[in-house]
Design a protein around this motif. Sequence first.
Motif, mmCIF file in Angstrom:
data_model
loop_
_atom_site.group_PDB
_atom_site.id
_atom_site.type_symbol
_atom_site.label_atom_id
_atom_site.label_comp_id
_atom_site.label_asym_id
_atom_site.label_seq_id
_atom_site.Cartn_x
_atom_site.Cartn_y
_atom_site.Cartn_z
ATOM 1 N N ASP A 42 0.831 -1.205 0.000
ATOM 2 C CA ASP A 42 0.000 0.000 0.000
ATOM 3 C C ASP A 42 0.868 1.258 0.000
ATOM 4 O OD1 ASP A 42 -2.119 -1.733 0.173
ATOM 5 O OD2 ASP A 42 -2.577 -1.322 2.278
ATOM 6 N N PHE A 43 1.941 1.226 0.799
ATOM 7 C CA PHE A 43 2.851 2.367 0.892
ATOM 8 C C PHE A 43 3.510 2.647 -0.453
ATOM 9 C CE2 PHE A 43 6.985 4.269 1.797
ATOM 10 C CZ PHE A 43 6.671 5.252 2.722
ATOM 11 N N MET A 44 3.894 1.596 -1.168
ATOM 12 C CA MET A 44 4.502 1.773 -2.484
ATOM 13 C C MET A 44 3.556 2.522 -3.432
ATOM 14 S SD MET A 44 7.570 0.650 -2.765
ATOM 15 C CE MET A 44 8.195 0.804 -1.100
ATOM 16 N N VAL A 45 2.313 2.113 -3.450
ATOM 17 C CA VAL A 45 1.347 2.692 -4.378
ATOM 18 C C VAL A 45 1.028 4.144 -4.011
ATOM 19 C CG1 VAL A 45 -1.049 2.533 -5.175
ATOM 20 C CG2 VAL A 45 0.346 0.471 -5.015
ATOM 21 N N THR A 46 0.914 4.426 -2.724
ATOM 22 C CA THR A 46 0.520 5.774 -2.295
ATOM 23 C C THR A 46 1.684 6.755 -2.247
ATOM 24 O OG1 THR A 46 0.749 5.093 0.031
ATOM 25 C CG2 THR A 46 -1.451 4.933 -0.971
ATOM 26 N N ASN A 47 2.921 6.238 -2.362
ATOM 27 C CA ASN A 47 4.086 7.123 -2.259
ATOM 28 C C ASN A 47 4.986 7.083 -3.490
ATOM 29 O OD1 ASN A 47 4.386 8.282 0.767
ATOM 30 N ND2 ASN A 47 3.393 6.271 0.812
ATOM 31 N N GLY A 48 4.459 6.644 -4.617
ATOM 32 C CA GLY A 48 5.213 6.709 -5.866
ATOM 33 C C GLY A 48 6.323 5.696 -6.002
ATOM 34 N N ARG A 49 6.247 4.564 -5.285
ATOM 35 C CA ARG A 49 7.228 3.480 -5.358
ATOM 36 C C ARG A 49 8.646 3.977 -5.045
ATOM 37 N NH1 ARG A 49 3.682 -0.001 -7.549
ATOM 38 N NH2 ARG A 49 2.114 0.947 -8.901
ATOM 39 N N PRO A 50 8.862 4.511 -3.836
ATOM 40 C CA PRO A 50 10.123 5.194 -3.517
ATOM 41 C C PRO A 50 11.301 4.252 -3.348
ATOM 42 C CG PRO A 50 8.782 4.983 -1.556
ATOM 43 C CD PRO A 50 7.936 4.493 -2.689
ATOM 44 N N HIS A 51 12.477 4.852 -3.262
ATOM 45 C CA HIS A 51 13.730 4.146 -3.001
ATOM 46 C C HIS A 51 13.930 4.071 -1.492
ATOM 47 C CE1 HIS A 51 17.932 2.916 -3.305
ATOM 48 N NE2 HIS A 51 17.848 2.922 -4.625
ATOM 49 N N PHE A 52 14.483 2.954 -1.028
ATOM 50 C CA PHE A 52 14.811 2.846 0.394
ATOM 51 C C PHE A 52 15.926 3.828 0.749
ATOM 52 C CE2 PHE A 52 16.927 -0.630 -1.944
ATOM 53 C CZ PHE A 52 18.249 -0.284 -1.762
ATOM 54 N N ALA A 53 16.087 4.069 2.032
ATOM 55 C CA ALA A 53 17.084 5.025 2.503
ATOM 56 C C ALA A 53 18.491 4.559 2.152
ATOM 57 C CB ALA A 53 16.956 5.219 4.006
ATOM 58 N N VAL A 54 19.362 5.508 1.842
ATOM 59 C CA VAL A 54 20.756 5.210 1.504
ATOM 60 C C VAL A 54 21.715 5.938 2.442
ATOM 61 C CG1 VAL A 54 22.524 5.451 -0.277
ATOM 62 C CG2 VAL A 54 20.208 4.759 -0.928
ATOM 63 N N VAL A 55 21.430 7.193 2.740
ATOM 64 C CA VAL A 55 22.326 7.998 3.577
ATOM 65 C C VAL A 55 22.334 7.445 5.001
ATOM 66 C CG1 VAL A 55 22.761 10.291 4.509
ATOM 67 C CG2 VAL A 55 21.937 10.033 2.155
ATOM 68 N N ARG A 56 23.522 7.149 5.508
ATOM 69 C CA ARG A 56 23.729 6.593 6.851
ATOM 70 C C ARG A 56 22.928 5.312 7.068
ATOM 71 N NH1 ARG A 56 23.190 11.918 7.570
ATOM 72 N NH2 ARG A 56 21.116 11.724 8.503
ATOM 73 N N ALA A 57 22.689 4.583 5.999
ATOM 74 C CA ALA A 57 21.975 3.307 6.079
ATOM 75 C C ALA A 57 22.917 2.167 5.687
ATOM 76 C CB ALA A 57 20.755 3.318 5.164
ATOM 77 N N TYR A 58 22.700 1.023 6.291
ATOM 78 C CA TYR A 58 23.468 -0.185 5.974
ATOM 79 C C TYR A 58 22.465 -1.310 5.773
ATOM 80 C CZ TYR A 58 27.130 -3.798 6.595
ATOM 81 O OH TYR A 58 27.998 -4.854 6.429
ATOM 82 N N ILE A 59 22.624 -2.071 4.696
ATOM 83 C CA ILE A 59 21.683 -3.128 4.339
ATOM 84 C C ILE A 59 22.416 -4.462 4.353
ATOM 85 C CG2 ILE A 59 20.064 -3.970 2.585
ATOM 86 C CD1 ILE A 59 20.056 -1.110 1.453
ATOM 87 N N VAL A 60 21.799 -5.471 4.948
ATOM 88 C CA VAL A 60 22.378 -6.812 4.907
ATOM 89 C C VAL A 60 21.352 -7.790 4.344
ATOM 90 C CG1 VAL A 60 24.069 -6.493 6.745
ATOM 91 C CG2 VAL A 60 21.751 -7.212 7.330
ATOM 92 N N SER A 61 21.843 -8.712 3.520
ATOM 93 C CA SER A 61 20.993 -9.714 2.893
ATOM 94 C C SER A 61 21.610 -11.089 3.120
ATOM 95 C CB SER A 61 20.850 -9.434 1.395
ATOM 96 O OG SER A 61 20.075 -10.428 0.756
ATOM 97 N N ASP A 62 20.865 -11.992 3.715
ATOM 98 C CA ASP A 62 21.345 -13.324 4.043
ATOM 99 C C ASP A 62 21.008 -14.279 2.901
ATOM 100 O OD1 ASP A 62 22.101 -15.689 5.172
ATOM 101 O OD2 ASP A 62 20.825 -15.519 6.954
ATOM 102 N N VAL A 63 22.022 -14.723 2.152
ATOM 103 C CA VAL A 63 21.793 -15.667 1.052
ATOM 104 C C VAL A 63 22.378 -17.041 1.377
ATOM 105 C CG1 VAL A 63 21.712 -13.819 -0.665
ATOM 106 C CG2 VAL A 63 23.888 -14.969 -0.202
ATOM 107 N N ARG A 64 22.597 -17.313 2.664
ATOM 108 C CA ARG A 64 23.207 -18.591 3.053
ATOM 109 C C ARG A 64 22.342 -19.781 2.659
ATOM 110 N NH1 ARG A 64 23.844 -18.203 9.186
ATOM 111 N NH2 ARG A 64 21.999 -16.877 8.905
ATOM 112 N N HIS A 65 21.038 -19.593 2.617
ATOM 113 C CA HIS A 65 20.138 -20.708 2.347
ATOM 114 C C HIS A 65 19.457 -20.590 0.979
ATOM 115 C CE1 HIS A 65 20.837 -21.551 6.541
ATOM 116 N NE2 HIS A 65 20.354 -20.366 6.878
ATOM 117 N N ALA A 66 19.932 -19.663 0.148
ATOM 118 C CA ALA A 66 19.303 -19.471 -1.168
ATOM 119 C C ALA A 66 19.581 -20.640 -2.107
ATOM 120 C CB ALA A 66 19.776 -18.163 -1.798
#
Length: 459
Positions: free
Chosen positions: A352-376
């Motif tokens: 719902d948030f994507m549709v009502t907010n123009g499909r925004p980009h996640f935060a980048v400034v002072r943000a750190y993202i981790v993705s666990d692909v150990r079980h992919a």
Amino acid sequence: MASSLSTSLVTFKVKRQDPELISPAKPTPHEFKYLSDIDDQDGLRFQIPVIQFYPKNDVCLASAKDPVDIIRKAIANTLVFYYPFAGRLVEAPGRKLVVECNGKGVMFIEADADVRLDEFGDALRPPFPCLEELIFDVPGSGGVLNCPLLLIQVTRLQCGGFIFAIRLNHTMSDAQGLVQFMTALGEIARGAVSPSIIPVWQRHILNARDPPLPTFSHHEYDVVPDTKNTVVPLDDMVQRSFFFGPQEVAALRKHMPSQCTTFEMLTACLWRCRTIAISPDPEEEVQMICITSVRGKSNPPIPEGFYGNAFALPVAVSTAEKLCNNPLGYALELVKKARRQVTDEYMRSLADFMVTNGRPHFAVVRAYIVSDVRHAGFGDVDFGSGKPVYGGPVGGTPWIASFYIPFKNSKGEDGVLVPVCLGGPAMKKFVVEIEKLISNKPSADSETPMSHNSIKSAL
């Protein structure tokens, strides 16, 4: 075309044939398929690369054949089942992405390298030398709209092994969806007439409600100004891989005040160490975005065979001062709390948030993202000559993201490999902070500090 390559690890030449488009081996429907409201968010509108290294295997019959020809034919046959990958993305009103299933095909590159697999070192890990030649960016192929959705390069090695590299338009699939396609490709390369898991589209199950009504704040999409110039230019980046084996994991657990998963423990430690390393203003907020799968959590459930993006980006938020000055238990509880948010209602709210907010980009400034692909399952993909000695992401995303990759070091120890990209000075600080956690006693009655040689060896 040929190019000469040189790094501190290995020197070799790569000769590429002209790129070609591979279409489905049989006629497929010409239709339009809508992506989900999770798929087409702005932060997924990019190409993500994966690389697999395969040694020669004299035991496997298929290893005596040309891997390029085997995989080329298998791609055409696999696309009969995964025909949307042979199409092109177009954009409808409201920035809605739609796949025109037109059978134009995926990009394929045949290449040869005058190098043996053992010349890459005892334990293959990011960063890989000459990566830009092992997965060549064909001019005009790297966009989002009206571009190939997959680019595949197969490079023969002098030893009889080969390298399989694939680049995916991330709006089409997450790691599990990509592995599902690669597994199907491997099965057909080994002689199957159809995949063991039949692909399922059904992107509508992750669409917004009508009318959309977000019920969560979704701070992971907050617009954060870079007032302190914390985003480092790409040419100042340093990438290193850190290995956390049994000894390192045991040492880190001594800092944890409560039970937690390995993912939660590593994420808390890396977030705190990274924040100390980049030295933001103490009063500024820093974010830890934990990519969290929703397979098994949604209603209706994600069906077997679904190969779209099925994850959320819950965020832990703290001021830099609180994160760096508090014990690690503070970061751990924030990470746990963020992950607990991801429920079926959270996913409905996110769409719902994507549709009502123009499909925004996640935060980048002072943000750190981790993705666990150990079980992919990247390490299980078999094209007929056995499993890869390394399979998975090519490394960390510059500055903002790391992957947790299953890895066996040169001693035969199983653990987690974490590629990290930072500016040069920040990387030096980061290494120091990680080594402190591994080697220092968290309390007076702790056991003898664990060795951190394996972390040093991965630098």
